[in-house]
Design a protein around this motif. Structure first.
Motif, PDB file in Angstrom:
ATOM      1  N   THR A   1     -52.573 -59.859-108.467  1.00 19.18           N
ATOM      2  CA  THR A   1     -51.694 -59.019-109.292  1.00 19.18           C
ATOM      3  C   THR A   1     -51.636 -57.626-108.654  1.00 19.18           C
ATOM      4  O   THR A   1     -52.576 -57.209-107.995  1.00 19.18           O
ATOM      5  N   PRO A   2     -50.517 -56.902-108.881  1.00 15.57           N
ATOM      6  CA  PRO A   2     -50.375 -55.596-108.228  1.00 15.57           C
ATOM      7  C   PRO A   2     -51.305 -54.550-108.854  1.00 15.57           C
ATOM      8  O   PRO A   2     -51.536 -54.566-110.061  1.00 15.57           O
TER       9      PRO A   2
ATOM     10  N   LYS B   1     -46.940 -58.173-104.165  1.00 15.57           N
ATOM     11  CA  LYS B   1     -47.586 -57.216-105.055  1.00 15.57           C
ATOM     12  C   LYS B   1     -47.042 -55.812-104.830  1.00 15.57           C
ATOM     13  O   LYS B   1     -46.818 -55.063-105.770  1.00 15.57           O
TER      14      LYS B   1
ATOM     15  N   SER C   1     -43.976 -53.969-106.389  1.00 15.48           N
ATOM     16  CA  SER C   1     -44.088 -53.325-107.708  1.00 15.48           C
ATOM     17  C   SER C   1     -43.936 -51.808-107.595  1.00 15.48           C
ATOM     18  O   SER C   1     -43.533 -51.151-108.543  1.00 15.48           O
TER      19      SER C   1
ATOM     20  N   TYR D   1     -46.820 -62.073-112.194  1.00 15.38           N
ATOM     21  CA  TYR D   1     -47.198 -61.803-110.798  1.00 15.38           C
ATOM     22  C   TYR D   1     -48.206 -62.844-110.314  1.00 15.38           C
ATOM     23  O   TYR D   1     -48.121 -63.347-109.201  1.00 15.38           O
TER      24      TYR D   1
ATOM     25  N   CYS E   1     -48.000 -65.121-107.067  1.00 19.77           N
ATOM     26  CA  CYS E   1     -48.894 -64.865-105.931  1.00 19.77           C
ATOM     27  C   CYS E   1     -49.924 -65.967-105.708  1.00 19.77           C
ATOM     28  O   CYS E   1     -50.229 -66.318-104.566  1.00 19.77           O
TER      29      CYS E   1
END
Lengths: 225, 242, 224
Positions: free
Chosen positions: A65-66, C156, C159, C194, C198
């Motif tokens: 996740t970012p 990612k 974003s 996400y 991912c």
């Protein structure tokens, strides 16, 4: 098109304050991240299934996740739980949570690279599992993955720029403020980019120095483990 | 009274049964040679004694520790037993002296100065006094193996186990390691050694155990090496000599 | 005003996720092309090219992507170039990706044994022929797992473009939050989406790495 840096350089105090916080954030979270990440690596390798599973879930959810979204989750999560932390504290928590997961993966690879015979030898000398990790495995593991670790910590320093989004007053936040005051965004961000570049080069230098102190064998013999 | 005792020990790896009911005992001060072809189970038997492998059934008692007891205090067992491996397993990031002082300091909580004295004494025993400040990679294979022996000795074990300690060495270097072990044997410590060096076994062992296909096939004094009773041992010795 | 999250919101998030993927693809293609040039530059026989490529990589890898993005989105217009959020996002991601992929690929090019270059040279192939016919096919095999792994970083990092107002997944979450103010819940949902984008890519790259490692062992066994 005329580039004019005077207005920005006149606000050097603001840049310096931002720079100081960026360095503090990087320094603190490099240490917390290294410690927690290494513990997570140990947990992932543990025979205690729950510990290993929990560590895996943590590592995989962070790595997929970012960071920006993680910052928001920590920021709003803490406040919805009723805690009110300063933006800097939230930044430190979020950066630590983030970098620990990456460090855990790197350190796991490091520990995995230690030959089973080494663990066995330590065990047979009467070392406990903790002592085996501490005395036998840790230093060679770090030595083997040292370049990955240092790259990761430089990425961490760069990632700290995102904490400007929750108004931690670090270097990027300072830049945003200065450009809004001076209407010179290009010049501002060029200068700040150069400062970041300088920090990342400085970090390389520092890590190189630490390696000299931490790996006396490599310093003396010049060979890789 | 025996210091090491195995009774009907069985051990399998997956479906392969390596030990099919092994029994023998070693008296204090005795030097025992464990011989046999590869795959006969001799190394596994040795590793079971130090609980590097868990046995499926049977009983092992070492210096009064019931090795197969789940309640066993492993640390106490390891304090009484020293083991030297084929691949030395020295810690590459530590100097020879640090390799040796590590366990006395962190397990026995001995002071730095005292541990150093112990290290230097045991290095002197293996003839490596001048290598204390070197790293393992600076030593030859034979020297590394002698350092590994010194590391075990520094813990003052009651029983020493040697697992094919010269197999990884150049023939030129085996001599120096064997000489060290021979001196040790004369000092009266209990030793069990898995070895391929028949002449060496004949010279220093009090007792020989020949393992074959997971059983103790023949045992006795070193005489069995010169006049084996079974054809398997005769064949094995013939192979080893040629 | 606080209202519950509704299917319309979810659909909005999924549209955002779609743009996240579009951006990722743009960044991968643009950055891949740039990265190829960087890798060639880094391994070039010409000293000047090597230095230029190394300086480029050092600068980009020493600067936060966010600053690159600001430099392009806010900086270029102040110099008289107007630029849309999509273009700013695409350009800055391309710059970012090219430096990192370039370095990854340089490592892969250099890991092809020297003997292969020499062998190709002995066959009187030109440098271009050697590169495309002998070295690249081998390097691509080595490069696949880390490249797939880096794609996760690309997804990612898209974003960040939310910060300049490009409506991808994160920005979509922010916009919904502005209307219903359920930040924790919304960002958890955003993070989950996400993760769904991912994780398969991560898992795939790990599988490639494992089979690659196995293949390498097999190769070594053959040559041993």
């Amino acid at each position: 098109m005329i580039l004019d840096f005077t207005a920005i350089l006149a606000r050097w105090q603001m840049l310096l304050d931002g720079l100081t916080l960026t360095i503090q954030l990087a320094l603190v979270t490099t240490i917390t991240g290294f410690i927690i990440g290494t513990l997570c690596a140990v947990a992932r390798r543990s025979h205690v299934v729950i510990a290993a599973r929990a560590a895996t879930i943590y590592v995989e959810s962070i790595r997929n996740t970012p960071f920006l979204v993680q910052i928001f989750i920590v920021y709003f999560g803490l406040s919805s739980l009723g805690f009110s932390f300063s933006p800097v504290a939230v930044a430190i928590i979020a950066l630590t949570i983030n970098v620990s997961a990456y460090t855990a993966e790197i350190m796991r690879a490091g520990f995995d690279s230690i030959h089973p015979g080494q663990w066995e030898a330590g065990e047979c000398l009467g070392l406990s599992r903790v002592q085996n990790y501490w005395h036998v495995a840790l230093r060679p593991a770090i030595e083997r993955v040292y370049s990955s670790l240092t790259s990761q910590f430089i990425l961490l320093m760069l990632a700290s720029s995102m904490t400007s989004q929750i108004s931690a007053e670090e270097l990027t936040a300072a830049a945003n403020f200065i450009q809004s005051e001076t209407y010179r965004p290009f010049e501002t961000y060029i200068i700040v980019a150069l400062i970041y570049l300088a920090i990342s080069l400085l970090m390389r230098l520092v890590f190189w120095g630490i390696a000299l102190l931490a790996f006396p064998r490599r310093r003396r013999l010049g060979t890789n483990l | 009274m025996s210091i090491v005792m195995l009774k009907d020990v069985k051990k399998s790896f997956d479906k392969l049964q390596v030990l099919k009911g092994v029994s023998f005992s070693v008296a204090p001060g005795e030097v025992m040679a464990l011989i046999g072809a590869s795959g006969s189970g001799k190394s596994t038997a040795l590793r079971c004694i130090d609980r590097l492998e868990l046995i499926d059934s049977g009983e092992i008692v070492v210096c009064g520790h019931r090795v197969n007891d789940p309640q066993l205090d492993l640390r106490k067992l390891r304090l009484d037993v020293g083991i030297v491996f084929q691949s030395y397993n020295l810690f590459p990031h530590l100097t020879i002296e640090e390799n040796i002082t590590l366990a006395p300091r962190s397990v026995k909580k001995i002071s730095r100065a005292q541990a150093r004295e112990i290290a230097l004494a045991s290095l002197a025993k293996v003839g490596l006094s001048e290598k204390a400040q070197n790293y393992p990679e600076q030593l030859s294979g034979g020297q590394q193996q002698r350092a590994a022996i010194a590391r075990s000795l520094a813990m003052e074990p009651k029983v020493m186990l040697f697992d094919e300690v010269t197999s990884a060495l150049d023939p030129k270097l085996t001599g120096e390691v064997l000489k060290v072990i021979e001196a040790l044997a004369a000092s009266g410590i209990t030793m069990i050694m898995v070895t391929h060096e028949m002449n060496f076994a004949r010279r220093i062992a009090d007792k020989v155990i020949f393992m074959h296909q997971g059983y103790v096939h023949e045992s006795g004094s070193t005489d069995i090496l010169t006049s084996p009773r079974t054809s398997e041992l005769r064949e094995f010795i013939g192979d080893e000599l040629h | 005003m606080t209202t519950a999250i509704n299917p319309g919101h979810l659909q909005f998030l999924l549209t955002g996720a779609f743009w996240t993927l579009i951006l990722s693809l743009m960044a991968f293609l643009g950055g891949g092309a740039g990265g190829f040039l960087v890798a060639l530059g880094r391994t070039s026989p010409f000293r000047l090219l090597r230095i230029l490529a190394a300086v480029y990589v050092q600068i980009v890898q020493g600067t936060p992507l966010l600053i690159i993005l600001f430099l392009i989105y806010f900086g270029l217009p102040s110099l008289g170039f107007s630029i849309s959020p999509l273009l700013a996002a695409g350009v800055s991601l391309t710059i970012y990706v090219s430096a990192y992929l370039g370095e990854i690929w340089r490592g892969c090019l250099e890991s092809v044994p020297k003997a292969q270059w020499e062998a190709a040279e002995c066959l009187a192939l030109s440098r271009t022929q050697r590169l495309f016919k002998v070295i690249l096919p081998q390097a691509i095999r080595i490069a696949t797992p880390p490249t797939v792994g880096f794609s996760v970083q690309i997804i990612k990092n898209t974003s960040l473009t939310s910060v300049v107002g490009f409506v991808e997944l994160t920005r979509a979450g922010q916009l919904i939050n502005n209307s219903i103010f359920e930040p924790f819940l919304i960002y958890i949902i955003v993070a989950s989406i996400y993760f769904c984008l991912c994780f398969p890519v991560s898992a795939f790259s790990q599988r490639l790495e494992r089979s690659g490692a196995a293949r390498l062992r097999a190769l070594k066994a053959v040559s041993a």
